[in-house]
Design a protein around this motif. Structure first.
Motif, PDB file in Angstrom:
ATOM      1  N   ALA A 100     -17.683  20.178  10.249  1.00 46.18           N
ATOM      2  CA  ALA A 100     -18.080  20.123  11.647  1.00 46.18           C
ATOM      3  C   ALA A 100     -17.249  21.121  12.438  1.00 46.18           C
ATOM      4  O   ALA A 100     -16.189  21.569  11.987  1.00 46.18           O
ATOM      5  N   GLY A 101     -17.777  21.492  13.601  1.00 44.98           N
ATOM      6  CA  GLY A 101     -17.037  22.351  14.511  1.00 44.98           C
ATOM      7  C   GLY A 101     -16.896  23.781  14.039  1.00 44.98           C
ATOM      8  O   GLY A 101     -17.752  24.300  13.312  1.00 44.98           O
ATOM      9  N   PRO A 102     -15.784  24.433  14.435  1.00 48.68           N
ATOM     10  CA  PRO A 102     -15.570  25.856  14.132  1.00 48.68           C
ATOM     11  C   PRO A 102     -15.576  26.172  12.627  1.00 48.68           C
ATOM     12  O   PRO A 102     -15.918  27.280  12.235  1.00 48.68           O
ATOM     13  N   ALA A 103     -15.211  25.201  11.796  1.00 47.76           N
ATOM     14  CA  ALA A 103     -15.209  25.425  10.346  1.00 47.76           C
ATOM     15  C   ALA A 103     -16.605  25.804   9.851  1.00 47.76           C
ATOM     16  O   ALA A 103     -16.754  26.629   8.948  1.00 47.76           O
ATOM     17  N   LEU A 109     -17.538  29.134   7.774  1.00 49.26           N
ATOM     18  CA  LEU A 109     -18.215  29.015   6.472  1.00 49.26           C
ATOM     19  C   LEU A 109     -19.552  29.751   6.484  1.00 49.26           C
ATOM     20  O   LEU A 109     -19.937  30.366   5.492  1.00 49.26           O
ATOM     21  N   PHE A 110     -20.251  29.674   7.606  1.00 42.52           N
ATOM     22  CA  PHE A 110     -21.537  30.361   7.711  1.00 42.52           C
ATOM     23  C   PHE A 110     -21.354  31.870   7.600  1.00 42.52           C
ATOM     24  O   PHE A 110     -22.154  32.552   6.946  1.00 42.52           O
ATOM     25  N   ALA A 111     -20.311  32.407   8.210  1.00 40.00           N
ATOM     26  CA  ALA A 111     -20.023  33.843   8.102  1.00 40.00           C
ATOM     27  C   ALA A 111     -19.755  34.217   6.643  1.00 40.00           C
ATOM     28  O   ALA A 111     -20.212  35.257   6.154  1.00 40.00           O
ATOM     29  N   GLU A 112     -19.041  33.353   5.931  1.00 41.59           N
ATOM     30  CA  GLU A 112     -18.780  33.563   4.500  1.00 41.59           C
ATOM     31  C   GLU A 112     -20.091  33.520   3.714  1.00 41.59           C
ATOM     32  O   GLU A 112     -20.343  34.355   2.839  1.00 41.59           O
ATOM     33  N   LEU A 113     -20.938  32.541   4.034  1.00 42.49           N
ATOM     34  CA  LEU A 113     -22.232  32.408   3.363  1.00 42.49           C
ATOM     35  C   LEU A 113     -23.085  33.648   3.595  1.00 42.49           C
ATOM     36  O   LEU A 113     -23.742  34.142   2.669  1.00 42.49           O
ATOM     37  N   ILE A 145     -24.223  31.988  17.259  1.00 40.77           N
ATOM     38  CA  ILE A 145     -24.735  30.868  16.474  1.00 40.77           C
ATOM     39  C   ILE A 145     -23.884  29.610  16.712  1.00 40.77           C
ATOM     40  O   ILE A 145     -22.668  29.695  16.853  1.00 40.77           O
ATOM     41  N   ASN A 146     -24.564  28.478  16.761  1.00 37.73           N
ATOM     42  CA  ASN A 146     -23.822  27.218  16.894  1.00 37.73           C
ATOM     43  C   ASN A 146     -23.879  26.455  15.562  1.00 37.73           C
ATOM     44  O   ASN A 146     -24.571  26.853  14.628  1.00 37.73           O
ATOM     45  N   GLU A 147     -23.175  25.365  15.523  1.00 43.26           N
ATOM     46  CA  GLU A 147     -23.049  24.576  14.296  1.00 43.26           C
ATOM     47  C   GLU A 147     -24.405  24.101  13.770  1.00 43.26           C
ATOM     48  O   GLU A 147     -24.693  24.229  12.581  1.00 43.26           O
ATOM     49  N   THR A 148     -25.233  23.579  14.634  1.00 46.60           N
ATOM     50  CA  THR A 148     -26.546  23.064  14.237  1.00 46.60           C
ATOM     51  C   THR A 148     -27.424  24.184  13.680  1.00 46.60           C
ATOM     52  O   THR A 148     -28.088  24.012  12.651  1.00 46.60           O
TER      53      THR A 148
END
Length: 169
Positions: free
Chosen positions: A40-43, A47-51, A116-119
């Motif tokens: 959740a949150g900034p993590a 992670l999305f940037a890594e993906l 981009i947001n978390e959702t």
């Protein structure tokens, strides 16, 4: 050669080896999608940037692999298979489906950019999971059906032609 025991000619063995490497990359990006789902949150954004980087790199590798099959193996096999045989069209469709999932991921990620947001990150990651699922099944089909079939229908000179084609690309 006996393809039922997993003995494949060099070009087919090369394609199967490429599957191993691609699967390792796929497992890595799939693990990242699972972390995105659980965090959740900034993590999630990190992670999305890594993906995104994993998918970008993987897509290039997959395209090179698919090109060897689509421009080398598939046309050689099509010469031997009847016009009503659906083996090659099915494999090509699976390539297109997986590549579309990857492209959907990349396009959506690029459209959202830094905002981009978390959702949204979690939602867009679903395309990576869909690509993973499609490719796991596709590689299994190729290894259990396509490669043994190719081994049984392609002549020695066709295998040599395929091997030379792979070396030049």
């Amino acid at each position: 050669m006996d393809a039922t025991n997993g003995v494949l000619s060099a070009p087919l063995h090369q394609l199967k080896d490429e599957h191993r490497s691609l699967r390792a990359d796929m497992n890595s990006f799939y693990e990242t999608t699972e972390e995105i789902e659980c965090e959740a949150g900034p993590a999630v954004i990190q992670l999305f940037a890594e993906l995104y980087q994993q998918i970008s790199s993987f897509t290039d590798k997959l395209k090179a692999h698919s090109k060897r099959e689509e421009e080398g193996l598939f046309p050689l096999m099509a010469r031997h298979l009847g016009e009503n045989d659906r083996t090659i069209p099915t494999m090509e469709f699976e390539h297109e489906k997986a590549e579309q999932h990857l492209q959907d991921f990349l396009t959506e990620a690029e459209n959202k950019g830094k905002d981009i947001n978390e959702t949204e990150a979690q939602w867009i990651s679903v395309s990576a999971v869909q690509a993973y699922t499609t490719l796991i099944q596709h590689f299994a089909n190729e290894e259990k059906v396509l490669f043994p079939l190719a081994e049984s229908i392609l002549a020695v000179d066709e295998m040599e032609e395929l091997g030379q084609l792979f070396q030049t690309r």
